[in-house]
Design a protein around this motif. Structure first.
Motif, PDB file in Angstrom:
ATOM      1  N   LEU A  19       0.501   7.945  -9.296  1.00  0.00           N
ATOM      2  CA  LEU A  19      -0.362   6.964  -9.947  1.00  0.00           C
ATOM      3  C   LEU A  19      -1.272   6.286  -8.931  1.00  0.00           C
ATOM      4  O   LEU A  19      -2.457   6.059  -9.196  1.00  0.00           O
ATOM      5  CB  LEU A  19       0.497   5.936 -10.672  1.00  0.00           C
ATOM      6  CG  LEU A  19      -0.214   4.864 -11.499  1.00  0.00           C
ATOM      7  CD1 LEU A  19      -1.056   5.504 -12.590  1.00  0.00           C
ATOM      8  CD2 LEU A  19       0.796   3.915 -12.117  1.00  0.00           C
ATOM      9  N   ALA A  20      -0.743   5.968  -7.771  1.00  0.00           N
ATOM     10  CA  ALA A  20      -1.546   5.338  -6.729  1.00  0.00           C
ATOM     11  C   ALA A  20      -2.605   6.288  -6.179  1.00  0.00           C
ATOM     12  O   ALA A  20      -3.656   5.851  -5.722  1.00  0.00           O
ATOM     13  CB  ALA A  20      -0.643   4.861  -5.591  1.00  0.00           C
ATOM     14  N   ALA A  21      -2.334   7.595  -6.233  1.00  0.00           N
ATOM     15  CA  ALA A  21      -3.309   8.564  -5.754  1.00  0.00           C
ATOM     16  C   ALA A  21      -4.488   8.712  -6.711  1.00  0.00           C
ATOM     17  O   ALA A  21      -5.530   9.233  -6.323  1.00  0.00           O
ATOM     18  CB  ALA A  21      -2.634   9.924  -5.552  1.00  0.00           C
ATOM     19  N   ALA A 181       6.405  11.432   2.331  1.00  0.00           N
ATOM     20  CA  ALA A 181       5.932  10.215   2.996  1.00  0.00           C
ATOM     21  C   ALA A 181       5.303   9.252   1.998  1.00  0.00           C
ATOM     22  O   ALA A 181       5.513   8.031   2.074  1.00  0.00           O
ATOM     23  CB  ALA A 181       4.932  10.576   4.089  1.00  0.00           C
ATOM     24  N   ARG A 182       4.537   9.777   1.050  1.00  0.00           N
ATOM     25  CA  ARG A 182       3.937   8.899   0.029  1.00  0.00           C
ATOM     26  C   ARG A 182       5.007   8.275  -0.853  1.00  0.00           C
ATOM     27  O   ARG A 182       4.907   7.109  -1.251  1.00  0.00           O
ATOM     28  CB  ARG A 182       2.933   9.691  -0.810  1.00  0.00           C
ATOM     29  CG  ARG A 182       1.668  10.075  -0.061  1.00  0.00           C
ATOM     30  CD  ARG A 182       0.632  10.658  -0.997  1.00  0.00           C
ATOM     31  NE  ARG A 182       1.047  11.947  -1.545  1.00  0.00           N
ATOM     32  CZ  ARG A 182       0.834  13.118  -0.960  1.00  0.00           C
ATOM     33  NH1 ARG A 182       0.227  13.162   0.219  1.00  0.00           N
ATOM     34  NH2 ARG A 182       1.218  14.249  -1.521  1.00  0.00           N
ATOM     35  N   GLN A 183       6.041   9.040  -1.157  1.00  0.00           N
ATOM     36  CA  GLN A 183       7.141   8.510  -1.957  1.00  0.00           C
ATOM     37  C   GLN A 183       7.882   7.423  -1.178  1.00  0.00           C
ATOM     38  O   GLN A 183       8.213   6.360  -1.723  1.00  0.00           O
ATOM     39  CB  GLN A 183       8.086   9.650  -2.319  1.00  0.00           C
ATOM     40  CG  GLN A 183       9.209   9.272  -3.261  1.00  0.00           C
ATOM     41  CD  GLN A 183      10.020  10.489  -3.681  1.00  0.00           C
ATOM     42  OE1 GLN A 183       9.556  11.613  -3.621  1.00  0.00           O
ATOM     43  NE2 GLN A 183      11.247  10.251  -4.097  1.00  0.00           N
ATOM     44  N   TYR A 187       8.832   2.958  -1.497  1.00  0.00           N
ATOM     45  CA  TYR A 187      10.092   2.265  -1.209  1.00  0.00           C
ATOM     46  C   TYR A 187       9.886   1.184  -0.154  1.00  0.00           C
ATOM     47  O   TYR A 187      10.469   0.089  -0.249  1.00  0.00           O
ATOM     48  CB  TYR A 187      11.139   3.257  -0.722  1.00  0.00           C
ATOM     49  CG  TYR A 187      11.532   4.317  -1.719  1.00  0.00           C
ATOM     50  CD1 TYR A 187      11.727   4.006  -3.058  1.00  0.00           C
ATOM     51  CD2 TYR A 187      11.716   5.641  -1.324  1.00  0.00           C
ATOM     52  CE1 TYR A 187      12.097   4.977  -3.976  1.00  0.00           C
ATOM     53  CE2 TYR A 187      12.094   6.620  -2.236  1.00  0.00           C
ATOM     54  CZ  TYR A 187      12.276   6.285  -3.551  1.00  0.00           C
ATOM     55  OH  TYR A 187      12.638   7.247  -4.451  1.00  0.00           O
ATOM     56  N   VAL A 188       9.080   1.483   0.862  1.00  0.00           N
ATOM     57  CA  VAL A 188       8.834   0.508   1.921  1.00  0.00           C
ATOM     58  C   VAL A 188       8.135  -0.726   1.354  1.00  0.00           C
ATOM     59  O   VAL A 188       8.480  -1.869   1.697  1.00  0.00           O
ATOM     60  CB  VAL A 188       8.002   1.148   3.056  1.00  0.00           C
ATOM     61  CG1 VAL A 188       7.460   0.077   4.004  1.00  0.00           C
ATOM     62  CG2 VAL A 188       8.857   2.140   3.839  1.00  0.00           C
ATOM     63  N   LEU A 189       7.175  -0.530   0.467  1.00  0.00           N
ATOM     64  CA  LEU A 189       6.493  -1.662  -0.153  1.00  0.00           C
ATOM     65  C   LEU A 189       7.474  -2.523  -0.950  1.00  0.00           C
ATOM     66  O   LEU A 189       7.422  -3.758  -0.908  1.00  0.00           O
ATOM     67  CB  LEU A 189       5.370  -1.164  -1.066  1.00  0.00           C
ATOM     68  CG  LEU A 189       4.134  -0.591  -0.370  1.00  0.00           C
ATOM     69  CD1 LEU A 189       3.207   0.051  -1.393  1.00  0.00           C
ATOM     70  CD2 LEU A 189       3.395  -1.676   0.395  1.00  0.00           C
ATOM     71  N   VAL A 260      -2.508   3.003   2.258  1.00  0.00           N
ATOM     72  CA  VAL A 260      -3.267   3.595   1.158  1.00  0.00           C
ATOM     73  C   VAL A 260      -2.608   3.276  -0.182  1.00  0.00           C
ATOM     74  O   VAL A 260      -3.277   2.896  -1.154  1.00  0.00           O
ATOM     75  CB  VAL A 260      -3.392   5.123   1.358  1.00  0.00           C
ATOM     76  CG1 VAL A 260      -3.967   5.781   0.109  1.00  0.00           C
ATOM     77  CG2 VAL A 260      -4.265   5.430   2.564  1.00  0.00           C
ATOM     78  N   THR A 261      -1.291   3.424  -0.258  1.00  0.00           N
ATOM     79  CA  THR A 261      -0.579   3.162  -1.510  1.00  0.00           C
ATOM     80  C   THR A 261      -0.706   1.704  -1.918  1.00  0.00           C
ATOM     81  O   THR A 261      -0.931   1.402  -3.101  1.00  0.00           O
ATOM     82  CB  THR A 261       0.904   3.540  -1.363  1.00  0.00           C
ATOM     83  OG1 THR A 261       1.005   4.917  -0.999  1.00  0.00           O
ATOM     84  CG2 THR A 261       1.646   3.319  -2.666  1.00  0.00           C
ATOM     85  N   ALA A 262      -0.571   0.786  -0.965  1.00  0.00           N
ATOM     86  CA  ALA A 262      -0.705  -0.637  -1.280  1.00  0.00           C
ATOM     87  C   ALA A 262      -2.102  -0.939  -1.810  1.00  0.00           C
ATOM     88  O   ALA A 262      -2.268  -1.680  -2.793  1.00  0.00           O
ATOM     89  CB  ALA A 262      -0.410  -1.483  -0.046  1.00  0.00           C
ATOM     90  N   ARG A 263      -3.119  -0.366  -1.165  1.00  0.00           N
ATOM     91  CA  ARG A 263      -4.495  -0.614  -1.614  1.00  0.00           C
ATOM     92  C   ARG A 263      -4.739  -0.042  -3.002  1.00  0.00           C
ATOM     93  O   ARG A 263      -5.348  -0.683  -3.858  1.00  0.00           O
ATOM     94  CB  ARG A 263      -5.473  -0.003  -0.611  1.00  0.00           C
ATOM     95  CG  ARG A 263      -6.940  -0.258  -0.956  1.00  0.00           C
ATOM     96  CD  ARG A 263      -7.853   0.164   0.168  1.00  0.00           C
ATOM     97  NE  ARG A 263      -7.797   1.592   0.422  1.00  0.00           N
ATOM     98  CZ  ARG A 263      -7.242   2.141   1.486  1.00  0.00           C
ATOM     99  NH1 ARG A 263      -6.673   1.380   2.391  1.00  0.00           N
ATOM    100  NH2 ARG A 263      -7.240   3.450   1.660  1.00  0.00           N
ATOM    101  N   GLN A 264      -4.240   1.163  -3.258  1.00  0.00           N
ATOM    102  CA  GLN A 264      -4.464   1.790  -4.557  1.00  0.00           C
ATOM    103  C   GLN A 264      -3.714   1.079  -5.672  1.00  0.00           C
ATOM    104  O   GLN A 264      -4.226   0.945  -6.787  1.00  0.00           O
ATOM    105  CB  GLN A 264      -4.035   3.263  -4.502  1.00  0.00           C
ATOM    106  CG  GLN A 264      -4.807   4.115  -3.502  1.00  0.00           C
ATOM    107  CD  GLN A 264      -6.259   4.324  -3.905  1.00  0.00           C
ATOM    108  OE1 GLN A 264      -7.021   3.382  -4.052  1.00  0.00           O
ATOM    109  NE2 GLN A 264      -6.632   5.566  -4.105  1.00  0.00           N
TER     110      GLN A 264
END
Length: 383
Positions: A19-21, A181-183, A187-189, A260-264
């Motif tokens: 979804l973030a992509a 890594a994207r997954q 989790y890190v967020l 990138v994930t946080a921004r998206q």
């Protein structure tokens, strides 16, 4: 929106990464937010999905994960120590707390409690097996379950991803590593949100004496804050070594994927805003007649790109609609970016033939130049 008595399909980190992509796809956002089973929806629309893991792959992955975590995670902790924290004391013994609790909210609270406990007593290793984390996504909570989270003796936290694809001669398929890594970035967020909440608590909040002992004169308990735990941005990826079932590990820096994930995710339109634009009574139940279901799905705009084929169950349906409308996004995002305001294949061909388009537009000029070169090459070939 799911239909009466249809259970919600929970969002997981894989879905959130996809979804973030593609944050501009309102269709995926509303379906995921409503908990719609997109695989069942795609089958009902006549475009069954080929996306997902086979039952054999799931069974093999579960067996490998069980082996990695055997003996209270002794081998897993050894790999974490070797790859990420060799200066720490070896994990001879470790806490493996029970995270059982009723419902996802209960498990999330239990996980936060155990993370607080492990961080408040540094010097020991702690392994959290399948903890539950929560992350706000476009105004809707998503509950996430990483394979493991390790608390180091210094109180920092590491995400562990266990995958069944092999590490061959110390390296793995870059595409699969990138997906992992994207997954893990999701989790890190989620862990960073937990860490921020723990850091906002008064230091020594478990007891008044502990808080008072560290309180500067004239300050209140609320003004004394414990430092936020550190979430490490290097995760541990554990995979089978070569063609065996023995575990091997690699440290993966996911700072780029996290950013990138946080921004998206922040760019996602709130689900409530999308829902307000839909016709009243819109329902995505697979039990609906095909015509009614298709109309409901088409009432939500989609942003299709070829990358969706490996990330979304509705990709075949959206691709067919994109091709029917002649959208240039079906050729890929780079092509769409190069063509500027030309959004359909028909517009592109008309501009190349000189039938439409502004000659001063760089995209139109490049198309006409390409068309001229093609005509010259065909003429030369026919001589």
């Amino acid at each position: 929106m799911r239909g009466p008595d249809v259970p919600a399909k929970a969002l997981d980190a894989r879905a959130l990464a996809a979804l973030a992509a593609n944050p501009g796809c309102a269709r995926r956002a509303i379906l995921d937010g409503a908990g719609v089973n997109k695989a069942a929806l795609a089958s009902a629309l006549g475009s069954p999905s080929a996306f997902g893991q086979s039952q054999f792959a799931l069974t093999r992955g579960n067996a490998f994960e069980a082996r990695v975590k055997a003996d209270s995670g002794a081998e897993l902790l050894r790999l974490v120590h070797e790859k990420l924290d060799p200066s720490a004391e070896p994990p001879a013994e470790a806490r493996v707390p029970d995270l059982t609790a009723p419902g996802p909210q209960g498990r999330t609270a239990r996980t936060a409690l155990e993370l607080r406990e492990a961080t408040a007593h540094p010097g020991a290793w702690t392994l959290l097996d399948h903890p539950m984390l929560a992350l706000d996504v476009a105004g809707s909570p998503a509950f996430l379950e990483p394979d493991a989270v390790v608390v180091h003796p210094d109180g920092s936290w590491t995400v562990v991803e266990i995958k069944s694809f092999p590490l061959l001669d110390g390296s793995a398929d870059p595409a699969k590593v990138g997906a992992a890594a994207r997954q893990a970035a999701v989790y890190v967020l989620a862990l960073e949100e937990v860490a921020a909440r723990l850091g906002a608590e008064p230091e020594g909040c478990a007891g008044v004496e502990g808080a008072s002992a560290h309180r500067p004169e004239g300050s209140s308990t609320a003004e004394v804050r414990a430092p936020s735990p550190r979430v490490r941005h290097r995760i541990l990826l554990v995979c089978p070594r070569d063609f065996s079932n023995l575990p091997a590990a690699s440290a993966v820096d996911i700072r780029k994927q996290r950013a990138v994930t946080a921004r998206q995710l922040t760019r996602l339109t709130r689900i409530e805003d999308i829902a307000e634009t839909l016709p009243e009574g819109t329902c995505f139940s697979p039990e609906l007649p095909a015509e009614e279901l298709t109309a409901a799905v088409e009432s939500v705009p989609a942003t299709y790109a070829p990358e969706c084929l490996s990330a979304c169950e509705l990709a075949f349906h959206c691709r067919a609609r994109s091709r029917e409308s002649g959208a240039v996004t079906s050729l890929g995002r780079p092509v769409r970016a190069e063509l500027g305001g030309l959004t359909t294949v028909e517009d592109v061909l008309a501009a190349a033939r000189g039938e439409a388009g502004d000659p001063d537009d760089p995209a139109v000029a490049a198309l006409r130049r390409a068309a001229a070169l093609r005509a010259e090459a065909l003429e030369a070939a026919c001589r």
